[in-house]
Design a protein around this motif. Structure first.
Motif, short mmCIF file in Angstrom:
data_model
loop_
_atom_site.label_atom_id
_atom_site.label_comp_id
_atom_site.label_asym_id
_atom_site.label_seq_id
_atom_site.Cartn_x
_atom_site.Cartn_y
_atom_site.Cartn_z
N ALA A 1 -9.13 7.39 -8.09
CA ALA A 1 -9.86 7.99 -9.30
C ALA A 1 -9.97 6.76 -10.15
O ALA A 1 -9.87 7.16 -11.75
N GLN A 2 -9.97 5.29 -9.93
CA GLN A 2 -10.16 4.13 -10.33
C GLN A 2 -8.80 4.87 -11.35
O GLN A 2 -9.73 3.84 -12.83
N LYS A 3 -7.59 4.76 -11.15
CA LYS A 3 -6.68 5.39 -11.97
C LYS A 3 -5.34 4.21 -11.73
O LYS A 3 -4.61 3.88 -10.95
N ILE A 4 -4.94 3.98 -13.05
CA ILE A 4 -3.61 2.93 -12.58
C ILE A 4 -2.54 3.68 -13.59
O ILE A 4 -2.73 3.80 -14.80
N THR A 5 -1.39 3.85 -12.79
CA THR A 5 -0.39 4.00 -13.69
C THR A 5 1.32 3.64 -13.33
O THR A 5 1.45 2.66 -12.28
N ASN A 6 1.23 3.57 -14.53
CA ASN A 6 3.07 2.48 -14.53
C ASN A 6 4.14 3.13 -14.75
O ASN A 6 4.45 4.04 -14.95
N LEU A 7 5.04 2.38 -13.31
CA LEU A 7 5.85 3.24 -12.94
C LEU A 7 7.05 2.90 -13.34
O LEU A 7 8.20 3.43 -12.86
N GLN A 8 7.23 2.70 -14.35
CA GLN A 8 8.44 2.04 -15.39
C GLN A 8 9.64 1.21 -14.79
O GLN A 8 10.71 1.38 -14.26
N VAL A 9 8.79 0.28 -13.24
CA VAL A 9 10.17 -0.71 -13.32
C VAL A 9 9.16 -1.96 -13.68
O VAL A 9 8.27 -2.20 -13.63
N PHE B 1 0.89 -0.89 -0.14
CA PHE B 1 -0.28 0.09 -0.05
C PHE B 1 1.10 1.21 0.17
O PHE B 1 1.64 1.37 0.29
N TRP B 2 0.47 2.00 -0.29
CA TRP B 2 1.16 3.81 -0.41
C TRP B 2 -0.21 4.64 0.34
O TRP B 2 -0.87 4.08 0.80
N LYS B 3 0.22 6.09 0.28
CA LYS B 3 -0.64 7.17 0.97
C LYS B 3 -1.99 6.86 0.41
O LYS B 3 -2.41 6.66 -0.71
N ASN B 4 -2.93 7.44 0.64
CA ASN B 4 -4.57 7.14 0.58
C ASN B 4 -4.78 5.98 -0.01
O ASN B 4 -5.45 6.07 -1.32
N GLU B 5 -4.64 4.70 0.51
CA GLU B 5 -5.22 3.42 0.28
C GLU B 5 -4.94 2.76 -1.26
O GLU B 5 -5.44 1.96 -1.29
N SER B 6 -3.87 3.98 -1.55
CA SER B 6 -3.50 3.34 -3.03
C SER B 6 -2.33 1.99 -3.39
O SER B 6 -2.23 1.63 -1.74
N LEU B 7 -2.50 1.51 -4.08
CA LEU B 7 -2.32 -0.23 -3.99
C LEU B 7 -1.13 -0.25 -4.99
O LEU B 7 -1.27 0.01 -6.26
#
Length: 375
Positions: A338-346, A316-322
């Motif tokens: 926001a129901q959004k997925i971000t690719n962290l490029q790892v 988990f990250w802040k604001n319950e992001s996963l």
């Protein structure tokens, strides 16, 4: 007389020894600093600095080296980093994965607030040269120290401070299940505890977590043949075991539902992944345990999904992001609001992730935090 005067002036204009000049200026600078800034104020300023800066500043002078190496300052610096207002600023994510090109293990450090990759490095030196088919597991982290082990029958357990890069290989434990031992950093040895672990305990390498002095593993609880999925927890302060069966619902799907444990808001949290009963699509179910040993204290927080192409959650990250890993081995961040997925490029698999706070605690002995526990 005129010649003597000219000679005196020449001697006055003769350039000074550069080394001697720097020494005198350094003394003046230190004298001026100590005159203008009281020692207590200097300590307060140094407490705000990251570990990498403090390690460099040990070379300023002997008094600063003694100060930064001192137990009192190390304690204060850690407590300062752990305060609520400073914790996120001084926290890091530690990510272990295999590089796609070489299949070698590497550790990446991510800044907590921005998720910027600060560095990527090889495994700690005790694990140099291990066979590539053996996995390195992140066990847990406390007070800036990270515990690692190998996915083998009799693994080498390593303590590692990622901030100072110091490591320590723990001696082998000589007991067998169901006996239990704790390692004491103050003595550098294992100590048998009076309580034995409950029977029928099953340890899964990736299903364990630590929070508030309680270490928990995934377990099967009960007497043969009636087993129930749950967690086995060890209270580090009272040295007793507690068992908690898992909550009802979302756990008995016939299509391969699995579960994993994390820490969310300093609570042991359970993430189950399976098909939604109504939509028959893959979803994540998030639960938190409010009281160890009490099944009824499991609280269902929310459901995430349906999500396609997701292999497993990582934390988990802040604001319950996963944090998630997709089927291609990429690190993703899912924002449930926001129901959004971000690719962290790892990229890389398998991935494990843990949060730690930087500290100056040395693994060479002599500065264990007694008030925070030394086991």
């Amino acid at each position: 007389r005129g010649a003597k005067t000219r000679k005196s002036r020449a001697e006055e204009q003769k350039p000074e020894n550069p080394a001697k000049s720097r020494e005198i200026k350094g003394r003046k600078a230190m004298f001026t600093t100590n005159e203008v800034l009281p020692e207590d104020l200097i300590i307060q300023i140094l407490l705000w600095l990251p570990v990498v800066s403090l390690l460099r500043f040990k070379c300023v002078c002997k008094s600063w080296c003694a100060l930064i190496n001192g137990q009192n300052f190390i304690n204060k610096h850690l407590l300062h980093n752990q305060t609520t207002s400073n914790k996120n600023r001084n926290s890091r994510f530690l990510l272990i994965q295999r590089q796609k090109s070489s299949n070698d293990h590497v550790f990446s450090k991510l800044q907590y607030e921005s998720l910027e990759i600060l560095s990527t490095q090889a495994v700690p030196s005790p694990y140099f040269g291990i066979p590539k088919h053996i996995e390195i597991n992140i066990v847990s982290s406390i007070n800036g120290l990270v515990c690692l082990d190998l996915n083998t029958l009799n693994p080498d357990i390593v303590l590692w401070n990622p901030a100072t890069n110091e490591t320590k290989v723990l001696p082998k434990s000589g007991i067998s299940y169901p006996q239990a031992e704790v390692y004491c950093s103050s003595t550098g040895s294992w100590r048998t505890v009076s309580t034995s672990a409950p029977r029928y305990f099953i340890d899964c390498c990736y299903y364990r977590t630590y929070t508030k002095g309680m270490f928990s593993w995934s377990a099967s609880i009960g007497d043969y043949p009636d087993f129930f999925p749950g967690i086995l927890s060890f209270d580090m302060s009272n040295e007793v075991f507690l068992t908690t069966t898992l909550p009802d619902g979302d756990l008995e799907e016939p299509n391969g539902t699995w579960r994993i444990f994390f820490v969310l808001n300093e609570l042991v949290s359970l993430v189950t992944f399976g098909k939604d009963r109504e939509r028959l699509e893959n979803c994540f179910y998030i639960w938190s345990l409010l009281e160890f040993g009490v099944k009824e204290s499991w609280t269902k927080l929310f459901t995430i999904g349906p999500l396609m192409g997701i292999e497993k959650p990582l934390g988990f990250w802040k604001n319950e992001s996963l944090f998630l890993r997709n089927n291609e081995g990429q690190l993703l961040l899912y924002d449930p609001l926001a129901q959004k997925i971000t690719n962290l490029q790892v990229d890389g698999r398998p991935m494990q992730m843990i949060t730690y706070v930087e500290s100056l605690i040395s693994l060479k002995g002599g500065n264990d935090l007694e008030e925070h526990g030394n086991s």
